[in-house]
Design a protein around this motif. Sequence first.
Motif, PDB file in Angstrom:
ATOM      1  N   ARG A  24     -12.615  53.315  52.536  1.00 56.26           N
ATOM      2  CA  ARG A  24     -13.101  52.074  51.576  1.00 56.26           C
ATOM      3  C   ARG A  24     -14.301  52.662  50.761  1.00 56.26           C
ATOM      4  N   GLY A  25     -14.890  53.330  51.417  1.00 53.68           N
ATOM      5  CA  GLY A  25     -16.243  54.077  50.550  1.00 53.68           C
ATOM      6  C   GLY A  25     -15.694  54.632  49.324  1.00 53.68           C
ATOM      7  N   ALA A  26     -14.815  55.616  49.705  1.00 51.91           N
ATOM      8  CA  ALA A  26     -14.280  56.595  48.680  1.00 51.91           C
ATOM      9  C   ALA A  26     -13.643  55.764  47.412  1.00 51.91           C
ATOM     10  N   VAL A  27     -12.984  54.412  47.840  1.00 52.02           N
ATOM     11  CA  VAL A  27     -12.358  53.691  46.817  1.00 52.02           C
ATOM     12  C   VAL A  27     -13.439  52.972  45.999  1.00 52.02           C
ATOM     13  N   CYS A  28     -14.674  52.719  46.636  1.00 50.88           N
ATOM     14  CA  CYS A  28     -15.732  52.370  46.070  1.00 50.88           C
ATOM     15  C   CYS A  28     -16.232  53.348  44.718  1.00 50.88           C
ATOM     16  N   THR A  29     -16.314  54.660  45.132  1.00 52.00           N
ATOM     17  CA  THR A  29     -16.491  55.630  44.005  1.00 52.00           C
ATOM     18  C   THR A  29     -15.688  55.665  42.943  1.00 52.00           C
ATOM     19  N   GLN A  30     -14.594  55.179  42.912  1.00 49.21           N
ATOM     20  CA  GLN A  30     -13.768  54.913  41.818  1.00 49.21           C
ATOM     21  C   GLN A  30     -13.968  53.944  40.790  1.00 49.21           C
ATOM     22  N   LEU A  31     -14.901  52.984  41.124  1.00 44.36           N
ATOM     23  CA  LEU A  31     -14.763  51.845  40.171  1.00 44.36           C
ATOM     24  C   LEU A  31     -15.380  52.250  39.045  1.00 44.36           C
ATOM     25  N   ASP A  32     -16.164  53.387  38.829  1.00 42.68           N
ATOM     26  CA  ASP A  32     -16.658  53.881  37.504  1.00 42.68           C
ATOM     27  C   ASP A  32     -15.606  53.972  36.567  1.00 42.68           C
ATOM     28  N   GLY A  33     -14.332  54.652  37.256  1.00 44.91           N
ATOM     29  CA  GLY A  33     -13.352  55.061  36.364  1.00 44.91           C
ATOM     30  C   GLY A  33     -12.766  53.711  35.650  1.00 44.91           C
ATOM     31  N   LEU A  34     -12.765  52.757  36.288  1.00 45.70           N
ATOM     32  CA  LEU A  34     -12.391  51.531  35.774  1.00 45.70           C
ATOM     33  C   LEU A  34     -12.939  51.008  34.510  1.00 45.70           C
ATOM     34  N   ALA A  35     -14.096  51.339  34.622  1.00 46.27           N
ATOM     35  CA  ALA A  35     -15.210  51.101  33.045  1.00 46.27           C
ATOM     36  C   ALA A  35     -14.727  51.570  32.012  1.00 46.27           C
ATOM     37  N   GLY A  36     -13.836  52.712  32.386  1.00 47.66           N
ATOM     38  CA  GLY A  36     -13.461  52.942  30.842  1.00 47.66           C
ATOM     39  C   GLY A  36     -12.111  52.382  30.238  1.00 47.66           C
ATOM     40  N   LEU A  37     -11.548  51.331  30.962  1.00 47.02           N
ATOM     41  CA  LEU A  37     -10.415  50.787  30.732  1.00 47.02           C
ATOM     42  C   LEU A  37     -10.820  49.575  29.686  1.00 47.02           C
ATOM     43  N   GLY A  38     -12.381  49.192  29.784  1.00 45.06           N
ATOM     44  CA  GLY A  38     -12.848  48.000  28.961  1.00 45.06           C
ATOM     45  C   GLY A  38     -12.344  46.717  29.728  1.00 45.06           C
ATOM     46  N   ASN A  39     -12.763  45.793  28.908  1.00 42.51           N
ATOM     47  CA  ASN A  39     -12.457  44.279  29.339  1.00 42.51           C
ATOM     48  C   ASN A  39     -10.999  44.108  29.555  1.00 42.51           C
ATOM     49  N   SER A  40     -10.698  43.741  30.916  1.00 45.65           N
ATOM     50  CA  SER A  40      -9.197  43.337  31.122  1.00 45.65           C
ATOM     51  C   SER A  40      -9.120  42.431  32.204  1.00 45.65           C
ATOM     52  N   GLU A  41      -8.444  41.171  31.806  1.00 39.68           N
ATOM     53  CA  GLU A  41      -8.425  40.140  32.428  1.00 39.68           C
ATOM     54  C   GLU A  41      -7.546  40.274  33.641  1.00 39.68           C
ATOM     55  N   ALA A  42      -6.427  41.242  33.526  1.00 38.66           N
ATOM     56  CA  ALA A  42      -5.570  41.509  34.606  1.00 38.66           C
ATOM     57  C   ALA A  42      -6.291  42.218  35.695  1.00 38.66           C
ATOM     58  N   ILE A  43      -7.219  43.198  35.448  1.00 41.80           N
ATOM     59  CA  ILE A  43      -7.903  43.939  36.385  1.00 41.80           C
ATOM     60  C   ILE A  43      -8.986  43.001  37.042  1.00 41.80           C
ATOM     61  N   VAL A  44      -9.391  42.229  36.059  1.00 40.60           N
ATOM     62  CA  VAL A  44     -10.589  41.264  36.797  1.00 40.60           C
ATOM     63  C   VAL A  44     -10.014  40.404  37.797  1.00 40.60           C
ATOM     64  N   GLY A  45      -8.800  39.908  37.489  1.00 41.87           N
ATOM     65  CA  GLY A  45      -7.999  39.051  38.635  1.00 41.87           C
ATOM     66  C   GLY A  45      -7.789  39.796  39.795  1.00 41.87           C
ATOM     67  N   ARG A  46      -7.401  41.049  39.663  1.00 42.04           N
ATOM     68  CA  ARG A  46      -7.063  41.625  41.110  1.00 42.04           C
ATOM     69  C   ARG A  46      -8.219  42.270  41.650  1.00 42.04           C
ATOM     70  N   LEU A  47      -9.374  42.430  41.219  1.00 41.02           N
ATOM     71  CA  LEU A  47     -10.646  42.912  41.788  1.00 41.02           C
ATOM     72  C   LEU A  47     -11.264  41.784  42.333  1.00 41.02           C
ATOM     73  N   GLN A  48     -11.330  40.395  42.084  1.00 44.56           N
ATOM     74  CA  GLN A  48     -12.102  39.710  42.585  1.00 44.56           C
ATOM     75  C   GLN A  48     -12.141  39.166  44.160  1.00 44.56           C
ATOM     76  N   ALA A  49     -11.071  39.276  44.883  1.00 45.68           N
ATOM     77  CA  ALA A  49     -11.180  39.161  46.028  1.00 45.68           C
ATOM     78  C   ALA A  49     -11.318  40.251  46.729  1.00 45.68           C
ATOM     79  N   PRO A  50     -10.980  41.663  46.421  1.00 44.33           N
ATOM     80  CA  PRO A  50     -11.315  42.707  47.155  1.00 44.33           C
ATOM     81  C   PRO A  50     -12.766  43.028  47.069  1.00 44.33           C
ATOM     82  N   LEU A  51     -13.425  42.755  45.992  1.00 39.45           N
ATOM     83  CA  LEU A  51     -14.956  42.867  45.930  1.00 39.45           C
ATOM     84  C   LEU A  51     -15.609  41.859  46.753  1.00 39.45           C
ATOM     85  N   GLN A  52     -15.079  40.860  46.814  1.00 43.25           N
ATOM     86  CA  GLN A  52     -15.773  39.719  47.836  1.00 43.25           C
ATOM     87  C   GLN A  52     -15.779  40.324  49.229  1.00 43.25           C
TER      88      GLN A  52
END
Length: 302
Positions: A9-37
């Motif tokens: 789970r910690g290793a997954v968190c280190t990969q969040l920076d890579g998502l930033a390169g995708l820019g604003n994305s409603e699809a990604i936002v929707g999928r991330l909300q619950a896991p981030l909580q």
Amino acid sequence: MHDSEAEVRGAVCTQLDGLAGLGNSEAIVGRLQAPLQELVDDPSQHVRATLAKHIGSLCRVFGKEGTIEHLLPLLLRLLKDSFPDVRLNIISKLDAVDSVVGIDSLSQSLLPAIVELAEDKQWRVRLAIIEYVPLIASQLGVQFFDEQLSSLCMSWLGDPVYSIREAATVNLKKLTEVFGVDWARATIIPKILIMATHPNYLYRMTTIFAITMIAPSVTPGIVRDMILPSLEGLVNDPIPNIRFNVAKSLEPLTEVLRKSADTAQLEESIIRPTLARLEEDPDPDVRFFAHRSVTAIGAMSA
């Protein structure tokens, strides 16, 4: 993110920076909300610390409105985490959040928690807050600072940890550069000089450090009218460490005084006689530092 192993789970968190390169994305936002909580409440403090280090990069994915609505509440919870590394990692990455939502929105949401962390029992957290203050001050202006943060910055000068007191003096120098000399003369310097008569010698020591740090950022007239008289009062302090720090401070103050014809003569009328007295001090360390300042000041003239 749902793996049973904390390391995964910690290793997954280190990969969040890579998502930033995708820019604003409603699809990604929707999928991330619950896991981030879930990650914010992860039972492993190391997972939460890793999340805190990388979650700020998601602001570019969520966009301004999404960050305000979804991420800022999570950041606030992480700022209040019981594990100090979590709090520290969030503070150190606040600039990434600021770049997306703006300092106004950030401060409205998180400032109460930030102020609370200014008294955190972990000195590294307090240090991170100190280093963040000039950014807040420059964005929100002098009135906001004077009302909300001024007393906080002064309290750091009396912190029991030396690194905090040192950072606090640097912070005041940066604030002087942000708000100007007139503000420093009216607001900060008088409060610093009051500590020169404090019964605790650490406060008197911090006075010397603070005014020596600020002096290059103010006018020679302020050094003459406000700073020098205070230092002269510390020349006879009963603590040798105070006296030899006075001797050390007179060197940089001389550089400032030489910038104006109106104050340059104080080198001969005040600085050198004071150092001559300190060269005769009964304490060997005081004599050493006084002589070193005399030599350094002489080298300036060469």
